[in-house]
Design an enzyme around this catalytic site. Structure first.
Site, short mmCIF file in Angstrom:
data_model
loop_
_atom_site.label_atom_id
_atom_site.label_comp_id
_atom_site.label_asym_id
_atom_site.label_seq_id
_atom_site.Cartn_x
_atom_site.Cartn_y
_atom_site.Cartn_z
N GLU A 69 -5.51 3.82 -9.99
CA GLU A 69 -6.50 4.91 -10.01
C GLU A 69 -5.86 6.24 -10.39
OE1 GLU A 69 -6.18 2.76 -7.52
OE2 GLU A 69 -8.14 1.86 -7.07
N PHE A 131 -13.59 -0.67 7.48
CA PHE A 131 -12.62 -1.11 6.49
C PHE A 131 -12.71 -0.22 5.25
CE2 PHE A 131 -11.60 -3.90 2.80
CZ PHE A 131 -10.24 -3.98 3.04
#
Ligand SMILES: Cc1ncc(C[n+]2csc(CCOP(=O)(O)OP(=O)(O)O)c2C)c(N)n1
Ligand SMILES: [Mg+2]
Length: 620
Positions: A69, A131
């Protein structure tokens, strides 16, 4: 405004808006991007953003999958810097989002329009330690121009429209849109607004004629004026207006590194760029020439006066430019034009601060001067500058330091005259590309030399992480620039340390057929830190060697082998006799290409004004 008229206005706006068919939130966002004219997005999927990727597969937007990313977001920035349009990147929640942070910070420091979209956990899970949950809105608050957490599906069209407007208008900057998964999956009929109304945000600032006239008056009174111009000229699309103004007034121009290309560096009025590693003559022109002092406690002894009028246009008095700020243009009157009022008197107190779009201000100044030309001639000042340029040009040579170095013993015994200095490589690249390539860089010595030995002729030509100084920026930024400008030669002049930080983007280059070139100036060291070690720590190496200490004869790692594993053609050059042909092969390649040029680590970037010091402490 009364409640009644507010409601009436809202109703009117809705009437003007267009209502679409029912779709999922993720589809609304993608259509909103299309409506903003987005052609390319750099996006890496995950649980919280795969809905968006599903929608992207049905869109005409080109989705480029980076291999990290950080690479994707630097690429989006490279795209933005090269094109002037907003760059768009996307990541999933949690680790995907946090990997975007360096680019967002970089875009904030260098005022780059970047729209970052992140998936977020479903609204019901926010705050539960779910999460891959991070509070990305909170985490990025200090480094964004603006940010949104989408909480209502009906807000998506407005938010996207606002995000692009905010990112690209006034002083550009990064905008974050955090998008919870449940809203991506919900359905609604989008209402597409035709216009936006942001209370309190009026980026179109225009200086009035009175104050612009005052500038002309100051020019008429000045003996030694200098233009000091930054990235604002480039983001404000004011390079042509600046050239006209400089030529009409005959005022010499220095830029910052962010401003490289804002004024042609081949122009007789150009002083190139100033600051820590800027030209001696630019620094002297602004702050005066002093006897070099060995000790910072010694008095500063002035030899020649610097500017008595500094026209600071679209620039922010960064500490790498000013050094000790009190000594920066100490005796000059400073006029500061910036579209962002918060920059006024922030780092340096100025005599005249003007909040204005720089293109408008220069355009209007040019009109005024066309009517009534400036009478003043700066002949003596011009002669002084010519003398300084002659006295201290940028220069390099093969020093005894280089000849004695471990590099020579390890690699060039018996072939000493074949050593390749980094500056030579850039000069040769300049020559072979006619100075027309778009250059990106990593961070370090190579970045400074790329600024010095390539001369920038047009805006958006030199793309570098300036304010943040983020290693790993160069190659992904080159990919973004090449996507934005496919007909341009795009070369990343990189360091071995910086390049390896985002080496995975070679895969993106190959798979997506993006023919950006990587030119590594491989000194096997974190060269810029080595330079500071040599200067301030008696050369004691504090973890700055990147090679294999057990086998110094072997270049490590093997970038050529690495590139080849990505199916990217590559070669290494060690000897000067091979350099020109190798550079030409790199430039001729129709696909991405890596050229690993081995250079000594002993070179220091000159001139050098140590951090926080003055022009009297400059070595050149
Ligand atoms: C992400 C990041 N980490 C650390 C630094 C500190 N730093 C600045 S320059 C530099 C050395 C860069 O080495 P290299 O890319 O090989 O370039 P060179 O100076 O050798 O040309 C380092 C470690 C940084 N700017 N960015
Ligand atoms: Mg290096």
């Amino acid at each position: 405004m009364s409640k009644q008229s507010q409601t009436a206005e809202k109703k009117q706006a809705t009437e003007r808006a267009e209502v679409g068919r029912a779709m999922k939130g993720c589809e609304i966002l993608v259509e909103a991007l299309e409506r903003e004219g987005v052609e390319t997005i750099f996006a890496y999927p995950g649980g919280a953003s795969m809905e968006l990727h599903q929608a992207l597969t049905k869109s005409k937007i080109r989705t480029i999958l980076p291999r990290h990313e950080q690479g994707g977001s630097f690429a989006a920035e490279g795209y933005a810097r090269a094109s002037g349009k907003a760059g768009v990147c996307m990541a999933t929640s949690g680790p995907g989002a946090t990997n975007l942070i360096s680019a967002i910070a970089d875009a904030y420091m260098d005022s780059i329009p970047l729209v970052s979209i992140t998936g977020q956990v479903p609204q019901a899970m926010i705050g539960k330690g779910a999460f891959q949950e991070t509070d990305f809105f909170g985490m990025t608050l200090p480094i964004v121009k603006h940010s949104y957490l989408i909480t209502d599906i009906n807000d998506i069209p407005r938010i996207v429209k606002e995000a692009f407007y905010i990112a690209t208008s006034g002083r550009p900057g990064p905008v974050v849109i955090d998008f919870p998964k449940n809203i991506q999956q919900a359905k609604a009929q989008p209402v597409w607004p035709r216009e936006i109304n942001l209370r309190g945000y009026h980026p179109d600032k225009r200086a009035d004629d009175l104050v612009l006239n005052e500038i002309i008056g100051l020019i008429e009174k000045a003996e030694r004026p200098v233009l000091y111009c930054g990235g604002g000229i480039i983001s404000g699309n004011a390079a042509e207006e600046l050239r006209q103004f400089a030529e009409a007034t005959q005022i010499p121009v220095c830029t910052t590194i962010m401003g490289c290309g804002a004024f042609p560096e081949t122009h007789p009025l150009s002083l190139r760029w100033l600051g820590m590693h800027g030209t001696a003559y630019a620094n002297w022109a602004v702050s005066g020439e002093f006897e070099h002092r060995k000790n910072v406690d010694d008095a500063m002894v002035k030899k020649k006066e610097g500017a008595d009028l500094l026209l600071a246009f679209g620039v922010r008095f960064d500490d790498r430019v000013t050094g000790k700020v009190d000594e920066f243009c100490k005796n000059g009157t400073i006029v500061h034009i910036d579209v962002d009022q918060s920059e006024h008197n922030k780092n340096r107190k100025v005599q005249l601060a003007i909040e204005s779009d720089i293109k408008y201000a220069l355009h209007r100044l040019n009109e005024m001067i066309a009517k009534q030309p400036v009478q003043k001639k700066f002949t003596a000042w011009g002669a002084q500058i010519a003398e300084w340029k002659k006295k201290a040009p940028l220069h390099y040579e093969v020093t005894s330091e280089v000849l004695k170095s471990q590099h020579m013993k390890d690699h060039l015994t018996g072939k000493e005259s074949e050593v390749i200095l980094p500056q030579m490589v850039i000069e040769m690249l300049y020559e072979l590309t006619n100075g027309d390539a778009i250059i990106t860089t990593g961070v370090g010595q190579h970045q400074m030399w790329a600024g010095q030995y390539y001369k920038y002729k047009f805006p958006r030509q030199f793309l570098t992480s300036a304010g943040l100084g983020a290693m790993g920026y160069g190659y992904p930024a080159a990919l973004g620039a090449k996507v934005a400008c496919p007909d341009k030669q795009v070369v990343d002049i990189d360091g071995d340390g910086s390049f390896v930080m985002n080496v995975q983007e070679l895969a993106t280059a190959h798979i997506e057929k993006i023919a950006a070139k990587a030119l590594i100036l491989n000194n096997q060291h974190l060269g810029m830190v080595v330079q500071w070690e040599d200067k301030f720590y008696e050369g004691n190496r504090g973890h700055t060697f990147l090679g294999d200490p057990e086998n110094r004869h072997q270049i490590y790692p093997d970038y050529v082998g690495m590139a080849k594993s990505f199916n990217v053609p590559a070669e290494r050059v060690m000897f000067r006799k091979d350099l020109r042909a190798a550079l030409q092969r790199m430039l001729d390649s129709k696909e991405p290409y890596l050229l690993d040029v081995i250079t000594p680590y002993t070179e220091h970037v000159m001139p050098f004004i140590p951090a926080g010091k003055t022009v009297a402490d400059m070595i050149y």
